[in-house]
Design an enzyme around this catalytic site. Structure first.
Site, PDB file in Angstrom:
ATOM      1  N   GLY A  71      18.279   1.084  63.309  1.00 12.70           N
ATOM      2  CA  GLY A  71      18.520   1.803  64.553  1.00 12.70           C
ATOM      3  C   GLY A  71      17.771   3.127  64.647  1.00 12.70           C
ATOM      4  O   GLY A  71      17.221   3.470  65.699  1.00 12.70           O
ATOM      5  N   THR A  72      17.724   3.862  63.578  1.00 19.40           N
ATOM      6  CA  THR A  72      17.046   5.162  63.621  1.00 19.40           C
ATOM      7  C   THR A  72      15.568   4.961  63.939  1.00 19.40           C
ATOM      8  O   THR A  72      14.992   5.672  64.783  1.00 19.40           O
ATOM      9  CB  THR A  72      17.216   5.894  62.269  1.00 19.40           C
ATOM     10  OG1 THR A  72      18.616   6.074  62.045  1.00 19.40           O
ATOM     11  CG2 THR A  72      16.517   7.228  62.255  1.00 19.40           C
ATOM     12  N   ASN A 147      29.220   4.979  69.563  1.00 19.86           N
ATOM     13  CA  ASN A 147      29.703   4.714  68.201  1.00 19.86           C
ATOM     14  C   ASN A 147      31.073   5.330  67.928  1.00 19.86           C
ATOM     15  O   ASN A 147      31.825   4.822  67.107  1.00 19.86           O
ATOM     16  CB  ASN A 147      28.691   5.198  67.153  1.00 19.86           C
ATOM     17  CG  ASN A 147      28.071   6.523  67.496  1.00 19.86           C
ATOM     18  OD1 ASN A 147      27.586   6.745  68.608  1.00 19.86           O
ATOM     19  ND2 ASN A 147      28.082   7.445  66.555  1.00 19.86           N
ATOM     20  N   GLN A 175      25.487  -0.233  68.537  1.00 19.56           N
ATOM     21  CA  GLN A 175      26.942  -0.461  68.439  1.00 19.56           C
ATOM     22  C   GLN A 175      27.427  -1.556  69.382  1.00 19.56           C
ATOM     23  O   GLN A 175      28.605  -1.918  69.349  1.00 19.56           O
ATOM     24  CB  GLN A 175      27.707   0.841  68.717  1.00 19.56           C
ATOM     25  CG  GLN A 175      27.512   1.902  67.655  1.00 19.56           C
ATOM     26  CD  GLN A 175      28.198   1.555  66.334  1.00 19.56           C
ATOM     27  OE1 GLN A 175      29.013   0.630  66.249  1.00 19.56           O
ATOM     28  NE2 GLN A 175      27.858   2.290  65.286  1.00 19.56           N
ATOM     29  N   SER A 195      20.532  -2.749  64.932  1.00 21.63           N
ATOM     30  CA  SER A 195      20.549  -2.469  63.497  1.00 21.63           C
ATOM     31  C   SER A 195      21.398  -3.528  62.799  1.00 21.63           C
ATOM     32  O   SER A 195      22.532  -3.784  63.210  1.00 21.63           O
ATOM     33  CB  SER A 195      21.146  -1.078  63.281  1.00 21.63           C
ATOM     34  OG  SER A 195      21.300  -0.839  61.905  1.00 21.63           O
ATOM     35  N   HIS A 197      22.899  -3.692  59.808  1.00 17.01           N
ATOM     36  CA  HIS A 197      24.095  -3.413  58.982  1.00 17.01           C
ATOM     37  C   HIS A 197      25.358  -3.178  59.802  1.00 17.01           C
ATOM     38  O   HIS A 197      26.448  -3.120  59.241  1.00 17.01           O
ATOM     39  CB  HIS A 197      23.829  -2.265  58.002  1.00 17.01           C
ATOM     40  CG  HIS A 197      23.810  -0.894  58.586  1.00 17.01           C
ATOM     41  ND1 HIS A 197      24.892  -0.048  58.500  1.00 17.01           N
ATOM     42  CD2 HIS A 197      22.853  -0.196  59.244  1.00 17.01           C
ATOM     43  CE1 HIS A 197      24.579   1.121  59.071  1.00 17.01           C
ATOM     44  NE2 HIS A 197      23.354   1.042  59.536  1.00 17.01           N
ATOM     45  N   THR A 233       4.579  -4.298  54.959  1.00 16.01           N
ATOM     46  CA  THR A 233       4.933  -5.662  54.540  1.00 16.01           C
ATOM     47  C   THR A 233       6.345  -5.994  55.008  1.00 16.01           C
ATOM     48  O   THR A 233       7.274  -5.210  54.798  1.00 16.01           O
ATOM     49  CB  THR A 233       4.843  -5.758  53.001  1.00 16.01           C
ATOM     50  OG1 THR A 233       3.500  -5.447  52.637  1.00 16.01           O
ATOM     51  CG2 THR A 233       5.215  -7.151  52.508  1.00 16.01           C
ATOM     52  N   CYS A 326      29.884  16.724  58.992  1.00 16.00           N
ATOM     53  CA  CYS A 326      29.580  17.846  58.124  1.00 16.00           C
ATOM     54  C   CYS A 326      28.105  18.199  58.264  1.00 16.00           C
ATOM     55  O   CYS A 326      27.240  17.391  57.953  1.00 16.00           O
ATOM     56  CB  CYS A 326      29.912  17.476  56.688  1.00 16.00           C
ATOM     57  SG  CYS A 326      29.935  18.896  55.620  1.00 16.00           S
TER      58      CYS A 326
HETATM   59  C1  LIG Z   1      24.589   4.269  68.251  1.00 14.67           C
HETATM   60  C2  LIG Z   1      23.792   4.301  66.985  1.00 14.67           C
HETATM   61  N1  LIG Z   1      22.454   4.402  67.060  1.00 14.67           N
HETATM   62  C3  LIG Z   1      21.694   4.436  65.961  1.00 14.67           C
HETATM   63  C4  LIG Z   1      22.243   4.380  64.708  1.00 14.67           C
HETATM   64  C5  LIG Z   1      21.347   4.420  63.510  1.00 14.67           C
HETATM   65  O1  LIG Z   1      21.181   3.137  62.987  1.00 14.67           O
HETATM   66  P1  LIG Z   1      20.692   2.920  61.458  1.00 14.67           P
HETATM   67  O2  LIG Z   1      21.879   3.243  60.604  1.00 14.67           O
HETATM   68  O3  LIG Z   1      20.314   1.482  61.398  1.00 14.67           O
HETATM   69  O4  LIG Z   1      19.527   3.808  61.248  1.00 14.67           O
HETATM   70  C6  LIG Z   1      23.629   4.280  64.575  1.00 14.67           C
HETATM   71  C7  LIG Z   1      24.260   4.273  63.228  1.00 14.67           C
HETATM   72  O5  LIG Z   1      25.330   4.828  63.013  1.00 14.67           O
HETATM   73  C8  LIG Z   1      24.425   4.240  65.745  1.00 14.67           C
HETATM   74  O6  LIG Z   1      25.750   4.162  65.687  1.00 14.67           O
END
Ligand SMILES: Cc1ncc(COP(=O)(O)O)c(C=O)c1O
Length: 390
Positions: A71-72, A147, A175, A195, A197, A233, A326
């Site tokens: 996601g990031t 989230n 999410q 994402s 995970h 890769t 935090c």
């Molecule tokens: C709404 C949202 N966007 C992006 C991310 C980031 O995803 P990743 O953990 O795969 O980098 C998260 C992860 O908590 C998320 O909740």
């Protein structure tokens, strides 16, 4: 001691089927998908099959799926890949930090951002997005599901607004994926990030939908992987895991799992709300229930420090998240809850419960056994709370 994991929005465990699907691609089918020999072809075939599965999951063409690290990366790619000096960017004040921090970085490069605030319910009004559009607006980015609150945003209406204005539209669907059906055509977006995970697959993998013809600059350059849109890769086991997770998610979106999960969440919520001085963040808008993903509820416990409650519940075997993060040693109240208009004390006193789709009635019973006890205990210790909540 029994443990109940109620933090699915942070991450999820692999389902056994996902683990089994991935296993051969670390050992006997270890090939590099770019190699022309048999081993490489085996890996390439697996990546191709996964791309087809993802195309079905997102409702797009296989050529519009770009595998990445999650996601990031997807969120960063939308912003760094499309925005240039002088452009205007519209997003919301309740996005994930992967969007908010990227917006801050492009500010240094001459991109101005408008952060649209939500209603008190956590909903973003499409009219507010419409009003923010300027001639220089190049990109709009709005999340599908928040989230922290689980509130589902009206992305389809925002997609229509973006389309009419000729502005690119990115959806952070991290999410929402696996919790509601995804349909990038119906959403009217050009880019969409997911994402693995968060949907019972491995960490550090994900995918992005890139609508054909979207002029996005890759974040990573190097080899010609992913049609030159993402060098590196391919993480073949991760990609195979994502496809299996997507396949299983499509099944659970149809077999009643989400109704069962919503009923569990509603029971959890209703019972916790019997504790005095509690309420749900992001459930109602003008007397109407707000659409939310099935697994999430965000609840404030007045006159409590959320962090203390997170720790107390952890000691009793229940994993949840607090409404604070935090940052450099200091506990800051959640930017999402603050944007919804909560005061700092209430934002700090909020907890997110996010159930796994494998959650059971017994899990909810256990949470309901420990939460009232923990709240009562902490409030009894708190000089502020003593005697004020009845
Ligand atoms: C709404 C949202 N966007 C992006 C991310 C980031 O995803 P990743 O953990 O795969 O980098 C998260 C992860 O908590 C998320 O909740």
């Amino acid at each position: 001691m029994r443990r109940v994991y109620a933090d699915a929005n942070a991450t999820t465990p692999l389902l056994p089927e996902v683990m089994e699907a991935m296993r051969p691609y670390w050992m006997e089918r270890f090939g590099n998908a770019s190699s022309i020999h048999f081993d490489g072809q085996q890996a390439r075939a697996a990546v191709n099959r996964a791309r087809e599965t993802l195309a079905g999951f997102l409702n797009c063409h296989a050529a519009e799926v770009v595998f990445n690290s999650g996601g990031t990366e997807g969120d960063n790619t939308a912003i760094f890949g499309l925005l240039r000096p002088g452009d205007h960017f519209i997003t919301t004040s309740i996005e994930h930090s992967a969007i908010l921090q990227a917006a801050l970085r492009v500010a240094d490069r001459g991109v101005e951002t408008t952060f649209v605030a939500p209603h008190a319910s956590g909903l973003i009004a499409p009219e507010d997005i419409q009003r923010a559009i300027r001639p220089q607006t190049r990109l709009i980015s709005v999340m599908l599901a928040n989230n922290e609150t689980g509130v589902l945003q009206p992305v389809e209406e925002i997609g229509k607004i973006a389309g009419a204005a000729g502005v690119f539209f990115h959806i952070d669907a991290v999410q929402g994926a696996g919790k509601v059906p995804l349909d990038v055509r119906r959403f009217g977006c050009h880019l969409c990030s997911i994402s693995t995970h968060k949907m019972h697959g491995p960490k550090g993998t994900g995918a992005m939908f890139v609508r054909r013809g979207t002029p996005i600059e890759p974040l990573l350059v190097g080899g010609s992987h992913e049609r030159r849109q993402r060098a590196g890769t391919e993480n073949v086991p991760g990609i195979v895991g994502l496809a299996k997770a997507a396949e299983l998610a499509m099944q659970t979106l149809e077999d009643g799992t989400m109704h069962r999960l919503a009923a569990l969440r509603d029971r959890l919520e209703a019972d916790i709300l019997r504790i005095p001085g509690t309420g749900v963040n992001g459930a109602w808008d003008g007397g109407e229930p707000v659409p939310r993903v099935a697994n999430t509820t965000n609840i404030f416990f007045d006159q409590l420090e959320g962090e203390a409650l997170v720790i107390a519940l952890d000691l009793k075997g229940v994993s949840v998240s607090g409404g604070s993060a935090c940052h450099s040693g200091a506990t800051e109240p959640s930017h999402v809850l603050m944007a919804m208009g909560l005061n700092k004390a209430r934002a700090r006193a909020s907890l997110r419960f996010s159930l796994l789709k494998t959650a059971t009635e017994a899990d909810v019973d256990y949470i309901l056994q420990v939460v009232p006890e923990a709240v009562e205990h902490l409030r009894a210790l708190s000089p502020v709370a003593a005697g004020t909540l009845g």
